[in-house]
Scaffold this motif. Structure first.
Motif, mmCIF file in Angstrom:
data_model
loop_
_atom_site.group_PDB
_atom_site.id
_atom_site.type_symbol
_atom_site.label_atom_id
_atom_site.label_comp_id
_atom_site.label_asym_id
_atom_site.label_seq_id
_atom_site.Cartn_x
_atom_site.Cartn_y
_atom_site.Cartn_z
ATOM 1 N N SER A 123 0.679 -1.075 0.092
ATOM 2 C CA SER A 123 -0.013 0.041 -0.103
ATOM 3 C C SER A 123 0.857 1.107 -0.115
ATOM 4 C CB SER A 123 -1.259 -0.098 1.157
ATOM 5 O OG SER A 123 -0.535 -0.402 2.182
ATOM 6 N N LEU A 126 1.282 2.152 -3.575
ATOM 7 C CA LEU A 126 0.207 2.466 -4.439
ATOM 8 C C LEU A 126 0.111 3.849 -5.084
ATOM 9 C CD1 LEU A 126 -2.618 0.507 -2.635
ATOM 10 C CD2 LEU A 126 -2.156 0.210 -5.042
ATOM 11 N N GLY A 138 -9.740 0.010 -11.002
ATOM 12 C CA GLY A 138 -10.450 1.047 -12.202
ATOM 13 C C GLY A 138 -10.665 0.181 -13.511
ATOM 14 N N LEU A 141 -13.614 -2.421 -13.177
ATOM 15 C CA LEU A 141 -14.849 -1.892 -12.590
ATOM 16 C C LEU A 141 -16.090 -2.049 -13.621
ATOM 17 C CD1 LEU A 141 -15.008 1.458 -10.661
ATOM 18 C CD2 LEU A 141 -16.824 1.149 -12.666
ATOM 19 N N TRP A 146 -18.902 -6.435 -8.327
ATOM 20 C CA TRP A 146 -18.295 -5.537 -7.270
ATOM 21 C C TRP A 146 -16.756 -5.743 -7.286
ATOM 22 C CZ3 TRP A 146 -16.444 -7.205 -2.295
ATOM 23 C CH2 TRP A 146 -16.498 -6.054 -1.212
ATOM 24 N N ASN A 147 -16.108 -4.881 -6.948
ATOM 25 C CA ASN A 147 -14.625 -5.037 -6.578
ATOM 26 C C ASN A 147 -14.367 -4.133 -5.577
ATOM 27 O OD1 ASN A 147 -14.295 -2.606 -7.614
ATOM 28 N ND2 ASN A 147 -13.701 -2.946 -9.662
ATOM 29 N N TYR A 148 -12.985 -4.643 -5.072
ATOM 30 C CA TYR A 148 -12.693 -3.779 -3.636
ATOM 31 C C TYR A 148 -11.257 -4.209 -3.493
ATOM 32 C CZ TYR A 148 -12.606 -2.357 1.171
ATOM 33 O OH TYR A 148 -12.515 -1.758 2.249
ATOM 34 N N ARG A 151 -6.388 -2.873 1.794
ATOM 35 C CA ARG A 151 -5.181 -2.686 2.240
ATOM 36 C C ARG A 151 -4.724 -2.765 3.603
ATOM 37 N NH1 ARG A 151 -4.779 3.424 -0.511
ATOM 38 N NH2 ARG A 151 -5.564 2.794 -2.606
ATOM 39 N N CYS A 152 -5.558 -3.500 4.450
ATOM 40 C CA CYS A 152 -5.033 -3.966 5.667
ATOM 41 C C CYS A 152 -5.773 -5.309 5.922
ATOM 42 C CB CYS A 152 -5.409 -2.947 6.935
ATOM 43 S SG CYS A 152 -7.295 -2.816 7.206
ATOM 44 N N GLU A 155 -9.213 -6.579 7.226
ATOM 45 C CA GLU A 155 -10.569 -6.504 6.506
ATOM 46 C C GLU A 155 -10.826 -7.926 5.765
ATOM 47 O OE1 GLU A 155 -11.010 -2.618 4.160
ATOM 48 O OE2 GLU A 155 -9.001 -3.220 4.002
ATOM 49 N N HIS A 158 -13.741 -10.259 6.491
ATOM 50 C CA HIS A 158 -14.973 -9.803 5.898
ATOM 51 C C HIS A 158 -15.261 -9.567 4.483
ATOM 52 C CE1 HIS A 158 -18.480 -7.298 6.285
ATOM 53 N NE2 HIS A 158 -17.985 -6.116 5.533
ATOM 54 N N LYS A 162 -17.821 -11.503 1.915
ATOM 55 C CA LYS A 162 -18.629 -10.483 1.196
ATOM 56 C C LYS A 162 -18.566 -10.661 -0.356
ATOM 57 C CE LYS A 162 -19.866 -5.287 0.965
ATOM 58 N NZ LYS A 162 -19.483 -4.159 1.531
#
Lengths: 579, 194
Positions: A123, A126, A138, A141, A146-148, A151-152, A155, A158, A162
């Motif tokens: 990160s 980046l 980007g 997309l 969905w995309n995500y 960075r830690c 997360e 979860h 998801k």
């Protein structure tokens, strides 16, 4: 950057759960929890911590290393389409991630549930144009549900849960999770996390029962009703509910390419395929019916032809789980936002038992016309060269329709869809919306790994085969017993057909000088055979199917055969041509 | 027939969501005439107001495509008559010209505008209203030499419709739902990269 990352802390006491695991281990734990037992991927720098963690999970997760990330994503698609489960693939950052895009776009068009995990530069790097950095969030997309970007490490449980939930629920689709390398290294608490709720997302619409009653009333009043069904029946696991509806109402039903196999090919009310190379009767009679009942399909332009001259005399009932499909292309008189599994039993309840003998006979009559001028000459040819149709017919007969057929894109795809007699749902896996050449071979690998007990046959053209033939290496390494049939006409056949029909026979860049496919397969230690004559065909297909392991058959077919019937681009469905 | 439509979108406040929203418009080749985005009265929920000049059919399509996005809570479109809407415009005028022509005060009064800042070289005037009103003032101020001009995107409320209000009521009702609390707990807590 990695110096800042926390060290991976392993079990303090043997047998006790670790108090801290790495982000990469959290990825593995999430995959185990989601029962992703077979995953596909290709390693690289930014995803190395995940691959390192994978090393300790080999007893629970089988990772199939493909020869290209495009192969990994198509294999995951094939796996998902054959099993109904979420397909998983992993790639590194930069080129690894961008190589997934075609598969993501394909899966988005064809509603295939995928979770793609990509590595990302650490990160702090980046946005600095770091080595193998790309903005995959980007870039992906428009082709992901969905995309995500993670960075830690905290997360990860979860977000991955998801991701699986989004991929498989509602109208399924591909999801991409991009994980920064430092988040893969960092320590986090092992959390058993399961997401089944997102406040901004309602995957299961409440069906409006009044509208279903209204639809039933329209059906009961209709004299010439016509059912069009798509992959929604399969994705909604509503095959049984669908068959009951068809049988009670007695209404003829035709399928989109992706809806193939949702209803047995031999079902008396199955009147064939819709669209550009679909059957004669369902195309022609679309403009004769007085009611269209569209179930889990989206009126693709290859199905409708000229929309202005489509189903002109018909009222339209459209049921789909994706509200944005309703009234998108064809305006529905009764648009119903709903899940077929829930909606169909209710609709069936309100529909009167019926037989539309005269109307069904019109389909049968037109089928006879098509049989005489198109089907019989294709399936039982008298000309010397092999036809694609007779090869498909023979495979269909020898397997008794009990096989998963995977195709690539082009003439062979249409022929396979038209002539294989499907007996079981999810038995045609093909790239529909995007029309991705190169899909067939890796998707076949994924399908066979997902359904090892089934015969899986990839039917593929000489052009498409060469787009991803590096995946023969994956077959070699895994030993996956995929059957490959190359229908070789030494042309990009579908483009050539269009050039013949619409570009005055100017064969611009469609003729192919091909390698010896048998030698190529043999180089990968895959048993292979080539046939050029009818007399060799039956025996060769037996050899292909009986061989215990992967096997390739090259059938050299007529160079300049065309696929008919055909609705020329821009024409109305009732202008369908038999020659 | 093309008309102005105002699209109101409620979304989760997540990075990159504006990109996703804009992509929906780009794919349909819809030109966004104006855009305003800010946090709504509801913590964690952003409100976008966009104006397009389009057919009602396309407005409907874009709203459905927007609602399909996972993190979009609600999207609706409104005709002009269904809204109370305002834009804010700022005008920087040459002080020399203002001094030459003393009618400025009556112009500002007439247009219900006010002076925000006076400096030796310029005056900054603010006007809130519809685009027609801010444009009318623009024309009235032209004799004073407009050195700089800026107009915000439209913000709008919907007295004629309960749709948006109902979405907020729904969010409010969900507030105490254990599932929502759980979701919030795990929502992105990642430190910013820089």
């Amino acid at each position: 950057m990695t110096t800042q990352a926390a060290k991976i802390i392993y079990d303090e006491e043997p047998g006790s759960p670790p108090s801290k695991i790495s982000g990469a281990q959290a990825v593995m734990e999430a995959l185990v929890r989601e029962k992703a037992e077979i995953i596909f991927g290709y390693p690289g720098g930014a995803i190395m911590p995940v691959y390192d963690a994978l090393y300790s999970y080999q007893d629970r997760i089988t990772h199939v290393m493909t020869r290209h990330e495009q192969g990994a994503v198509h294999a995951a698609q094939g796996f998902a389409r054959a099993t109904g489960a979420v397909g998983v693939c992993i790639a590194t950052s930069g080129p690894g991630a961008t190589n997934l895009i075609t598969g993501l776009a394909d899966a988005y068009m064809d509603s295939t549930p995928l979770v793609c995990i990509t590595g990302q530069v650490a990160s702090p790097l980046l946005g600095t144009d770091a080595f193998q950095e790309t903005d995959i969030i980007g870039i992906s997309l428009p082709v992901t549900k969905w995309n995500y970007q993670v960075r830690c490490a905290d997360e990860i449980p979860h977000i991955l849960s998801k991701a699986f939930y989004i991929a498989r629920s509602g109208r399924p689709g591909p999801v991409l999770v991009d994980i920064a390398k430092d988040a893969q290294f960092a320590a986090t608490a092992p959390i058993d996390k399961s997401v089944a709720f997102i406040r901004s997302y309602q995957p299961k619409p409440d069906v409006n029962y009044d509208l279903l009653k209204e639809a039933a009333a329209l059906i009961n009043r209709s004299e010439r009703p016509f059912i069009l069904f798509g992959q929604g029946v399969i994705l909604g696991k509503a095959e049984t509910e669908f068959r009951r509806f068809v049988e009670k109402s007695g209404i003829p039903a035709a399928w989109t390419l992706l809806g193939a196999s949702a209803l047995d090919s031999d079902h008396p009310l199955n009147v064939g395929m819709l669209g550009m190379h679909g059957n004669y009767a369902p195309n022609l009679l679309t403009n004769a019916c007085d009611l269209l009942i569209a179930l889990g399909m989206r009126f693709d332009d290859r199905v409708t032809g000229d929309v202005k001259r489509y189903a002109q005399k018909a009222a339209v009932i459209h049921i789909d789980i994706d509200a944005s499909e309703l009234n998108k292309v064809v305006t529905a008189d009764v648009p119903i936002h709903g899940d077929l599994k829930q909606a169909l039993p209710e609709l069936t309840h309100w529909v009167e038992e019926g037989t539309h003998t005269e109307w069904v006979n019109r389909f049968a009559g037109l089928y006879q016309e098509e049989r005489v001028s198109v089907i019989d000459p294709e399936l039982f040819p008298s000309k010397p060269g092999l036809t694609m149709g007779e090869v498909v017919r023979r495979i269909s007969e020898r397997t008794n329709g009990d096989a998963i057929v995977v195709t690539d894109v082009g003439q062979h795809q249409m022929v396979a869809g038209r002539y294989f007699r499907f007996k079981e749902s999810k038995n045609l896996i093909t790239s529909g919306g995007l029309g991705t050449m190169g899909f067939g071979l890796p998707a076949g690998i994924g399908a066979k790994l997902g359904r090892p007990e089934k015969t899986v046959i990839t039917i593929i053209g000489d052009g498409g085969f060469q787009m991803t033939l590096q995946e023969l290496g994956t077959i070699l390494q895994t030993g996956v017993a995929l059957k490959i049939v190359i229908l070789n006409n030494n042309f990009l056949g579908m483009v050539r057909q269009w050039q013949e029909l619409f570009f005055e026979g100017r064969y611009s860049s469609t003729e192919m000088v091909n390698p010896d496919f048998v030698t190529i397969a043999t180089g990968y230690h895959i048993k292979a055979e080539k046939v050029t004559r009818r007399s060799q065909l039956d025996r060769a297909i037996d050899n292909l199917l009986e061989h215990d392991g992967p096997c390739l058959l090259e059938a050299v077919v007529e160079k300049e055969d065309n696929v008919f019937p055909m609705v020329p681009a821009g024409a109305s469905v009732s202008e369908v041509r038999l020659t | 027939m093309k008309n102005p439509y105002t699209i109101v979108i409620l979304t989760e406040n997540h990075i990159g969501l504006l990109h996703r929203v804009v992509t929906v418009f780009t794919r349909l080749r819809l030109n966004i005439e104006s855009i305003a985005a800010s946090e709504s009265q509801f913590e964690g929920v952003h409100r976008y107001t966009l104006v397009i000049h389009e057919t009602e059919e396309n407005a409907q399509k874009v709203v459905k495509q927007l609602e399909k996005q996972i993190e979009v809570i609600k999207a609706s479109f409104f005709r002009e008559a269904e809204l109370i809407y305002r834009e804010i415009a700022l005008y920087k005028l040459s002080m020399a010209r203002v001094l030459e022509n003393e009618k400025i005060n009556s112009v500002l009064h007439q247009h219900d505008a006010r002076i925000l800042l006076i400096k030796n070289e310029f005056v900054i005037v603010e006007k809130t209203g519809t685009k027609i009103e801010t444009q009318a003032l623009y024309e009235a101020l032209e004799p004073y030499e407009i050195l700089e001009f800026v107009r915000s995107g439209r913000v709008a409320l919907t007295p004629a419709s309960d749709e948006i209000l109902e979405a907020f009521r729904h969010l409010q009702r969900q507030q105490d739902d254990p599932l929502v609390i759980e979701e919030k707990r795990y929502a992105c807590t990642a430190p910013s990269a820089n």
